[in-house]
Write an enzyme that holds these catalytic residues in place. Structure first.
Site, PDB file in Angstrom:
ATOM      1  CB  SER A  21      -0.896   0.108   1.122  1.00 11.87           C
ATOM      2  OG  SER A  21      -1.835  -0.910   1.107  1.00 11.87           O
ATOM      3  NE  ARG A  25      -2.563   4.755   0.298  1.00 14.86           N
ATOM      4  CZ  ARG A  25      -3.169   3.585  -0.112  1.00 14.86           C
ATOM      5  NH1 ARG A  25      -2.559   2.647  -0.426  1.00 14.86           N
ATOM      6  NH2 ARG A  25      -4.327   3.207   0.555  1.00 14.86           N
ATOM      7  N   GLY A  92      -5.784  -3.809  -7.654  1.00 16.65           N
ATOM      8  CA  GLY A  92      -6.915  -2.927  -7.537  1.00 16.65           C
ATOM      9  C   GLY A  92      -6.389  -1.718  -6.906  1.00 16.65           C
ATOM     10  NE  ARG A 120     -10.816  -6.187  -6.601  1.00 10.36           N
ATOM     11  CZ  ARG A 120      -9.642  -5.971  -5.722  1.00 10.36           C
ATOM     12  NH1 ARG A 120      -8.500  -6.262  -6.254  1.00 10.36           N
ATOM     13  NH2 ARG A 120      -9.755  -5.614  -4.607  1.00 10.36           N
ATOM     14  CB  SER A 164     -12.856   1.293   0.267  1.00 12.55           C
ATOM     15  OG  SER A 164     -11.950   1.312  -0.693  1.00 12.55           O
ATOM     16  CG  ASP A 316      -5.689  -6.374   2.486  1.00 11.81           C
ATOM     17  OD1 ASP A 316      -6.709  -6.827   1.976  1.00 11.81           O
ATOM     18  OD2 ASP A 316      -4.780  -5.475   1.987  1.00 11.81           O
ATOM     19  CE  LYS A 343     -10.884  -6.062   0.098  1.00 14.06           C
ATOM     20  NZ  LYS A 343     -10.385  -4.762  -0.259  1.00 14.06           N
ATOM     21  NE  ARG A 347      -8.197 -12.021  -0.954  1.00 14.72           N
ATOM     22  CZ  ARG A 347      -7.382 -10.954  -1.040  1.00 14.72           C
ATOM     23  NH1 ARG A 347      -7.517 -10.124   0.116  1.00 14.72           N
ATOM     24  NH2 ARG A 347      -6.368 -10.972  -1.744  1.00 14.72           N
TER      25      ARG A 347
HETATM   26  C1  S3P Z   1      -5.589  -1.026   0.021  1.00 14.08           C
HETATM   27  C2  S3P Z   1      -6.960  -1.174   0.593  1.00 14.08           C
HETATM   28  C3  S3P Z   1      -7.713  -2.297   0.795  1.00 14.08           C
HETATM   29  C4  S3P Z   1      -7.027  -3.615   0.693  1.00 14.08           C
HETATM   30  C5  S3P Z   1      -5.975  -3.327  -0.520  1.00 14.08           C
HETATM   31  C6  S3P Z   1      -4.990  -2.352  -0.283  1.00 14.08           C
HETATM   32  C7  S3P Z   1      -4.828   0.125  -0.122  1.00 14.08           C
HETATM   33  O1  S3P Z   1      -8.625  -2.342  -0.158  1.00 14.08           O
HETATM   34  O2  S3P Z   1      -7.603  -4.651   0.782  1.00 14.08           O
HETATM   35  O3  S3P Z   1      -5.205  -4.677  -0.364  1.00 14.08           O
HETATM   36  O4  S3P Z   1      -3.747   0.063  -0.229  1.00 14.08           O
HETATM   37  O5  S3P Z   1      -5.559   1.168  -0.212  1.00 14.08           O
HETATM   38  P1  S3P Z   1     -10.110  -1.474   0.010  1.00 14.08           P
HETATM   39  O6  S3P Z   1      -9.914  -0.151  -0.121  1.00 14.08           O
HETATM   40  O7  S3P Z   1     -10.926  -1.853  -1.243  1.00 14.08           O
HETATM   41  O8  S3P Z   1     -10.667  -1.966   1.145  1.00 14.08           O
END
Ligand code: S3P
Length: 432
Positions: A21, A25, A92, A120, A164, A316, A343, A347
């Site tokens: 994550s 970013r 995602g 998704r 989210s 996660d 996801k 899951r």
């Molecule tokens: C993430 C947020 C989560 C997580 C994903 C990474 C992120 O998803 O499940 O693996 O980096 O912001 P959601 O924002 O859809 O919950």
């Protein structure tokens, strides 16, 4: 296909890969800052490299050397149109966060990914970005390919329908390009890496718990950042150590951001013996080392419970937690986890189906699982559904089974953890 052998215990020390994550970013914000951004411990996982290749397609020079990445930031308005669609692969976070940036660009971009990405839901980002003024086309209104014609955005007040961090971050990044202030109000907290990273790069941002305000237009400056290890990857070894008698595992340099380490607090409440060594600051994030030992105290008198309010901050980690649930005497109840159905795979279904194949008694509810504990699991064929966290969760389940487990697609672990099987060998003595 890969066979995973049961093991007696896990012992030793590993450093999980850099946090996925945080890496996404820093790469994306680095691209729209001015000057170079230098990232150390950038993970090798496929998802974060999908982000780098999309940035290259948008005209951003990116150099990689092992786990070091240098991004030559183009400034807020320096991205270039890509004539080819951007391929986000399985990621995602790439598609949802990058869409926020692309909504602010005065050009058209097409985004697509693999089969899992095509399933998704994207309406959750399309709706607020349209409200801000972007024009977005999507298959059936919610699925890839997405076509974004950006520019001319206006700040909005936004309250996400589902907790989210991806949706929150998408709107915040679009807010950098909007006229006026963009406000996000989060009824339920999610990981705050975007808030911290934007602050580190010098964006005009005010984040006060649930309320975030982004002011547009301020040029950001490139930074140097050492990315801490990914607690979501560390979680597989935490569970492995907790379920194999005699285990002692040290996990070094793990990110301990309070919006990510909720699973450690839950495990501590359940009585798990996890020691956290003094943490160090890296950028705006914190990291430390974890020592995890086997315990026979967990879930001995009543089922372990994962409540709806626990879920957003450990979304996660739930696949690995479910494996723990199948091993403790009284099992585990998980509720409020319906987001797991959208996801990389469904899951809840993947966990229930595979645990049943291994002989566990598990029932699926719409938003969770009831896992009866206390049974020895048997070796079986496991369907990963191409989902990295399912592949790694069932590798850990295999370590405590009475015979080998065969995974249909072990390679998908490389989406987040390419060295997973090498680390398995280091800790459990398995041949890769
Ligand atoms: C993430 C947020 C989560 C997580 C994903 C990474 C992120 O998803 O499940 O693996 O980096 O912001 P959601 O924002 O859809 O919950």
């Amino acid at each position: 296909m890969k066979n995973i052998q049961p093991c007696r215990c896990l012992r030793g020390s590993v450093q999980p890969p850099g946090d996925k994550s945080i890496a996404h970013r820093y790469a994306m914000i680095g691209a729209i800052a001015s000057g170079d951004t230098l990232l150390f411990n950038y993970p090798a996982g496929r998802d974060v490299h999908s982000t780098l290749s999309c940035l290259r397609q948008l005209g951003v020079p990116v150099e990689t050397q092992g786990t070091e990445v240098r991004i030559e930031g183009r400034g807020l308005h320096g991205l270039k149109a890509s004539h080819q669609p951007l391929d986000v692969g399985n990621s995602g976070t790439t598609i949802r966060l990058l869409s926020g940036i692309l909504a602010g660009q005065p050009f058209r971009t097409c985004l697509q990914g693999d089969e899992s990405i095509a399933r998704r839901p994207m309406r959750r980002i399309i709706a607020p970005l349209r409200q801000m003024g972007a024009s977005i086309e999507a298959r059936e209104g919610s699925f890839t390919p997405l076509e974004i014609r950006g520019g001319g955005l206006q700040g909005i007040d936004f309250q996400p329908q589902t907790p989210s961090a991806q949706v929150k971050s998408c709107v915040m990044l679009a807010g950098l390009y909007a006229r006026g202030i963009t406000r996000v109000f989060e009824p339920v907290a999610t990981r705050n890496h975007t808030e911290l990273a934007l602050g580190h790069f010098g964006a005009a941002l005010h984040a006060d718990g649930a309320r975030i305000e982004v002011q547009p237009g301020k040029e950001m400056r490139g930074v140097t950042m050492h990315i801490p290890g990914d607690i979501s990857s560390a979680m597989f070894w935490i569970v492995g150590a907790l379920i194999r008698p005699g285990s002692e595992v040290i996990l070094e340099n793990v990110g301990l951001n309070p919006s990510r380490d909720a699973v450690l607090r839950l495990l501590a409440r359940w009585g798990a013996p996890i020691e956290i060594q003094p943490s160090m600051q890296t950028g705006m994030e914190v990291a430390g080392s974890l020592t995890v030992r086997y315990s026979d105290r967990l879930g001995r008198r009543e089922p372990l419970e994962v409540q709806p309010e626990d879920v957003p901050l450990m979304i996660d980690e739930i696949p690995a937690l479910a494996i723990l649930g199948a091993h403790v005497p009284c099992g585990m109840k998980i509720r409020g986890a319906e987001e797991l159905r959208v996801k990389e795979s469904d899951r809840l279904k993947a966990l229930a189906e595979n645990l049943q194949r291994m002989g566990a008694a598990v029932s699926e509810t719409t938003d969770g699982l009831d896992i009866e504990g206390g049974r020895t699991l048997h070796g079986s064929d496991i369907r990963t559904f191409g989902d990295h966290r399912i592949a790694m969760a069932f590798t850990i389940a295999a370590l405590a089974a009475d015979s080998p487990v065969a995974l249909d697609d072990p390679g998908c672990a490389a989406v987040s953890y390419p060295d997973f099987y090498e680390h398995l060998q280091a800790l459990a003595g398995q041949t890769a």
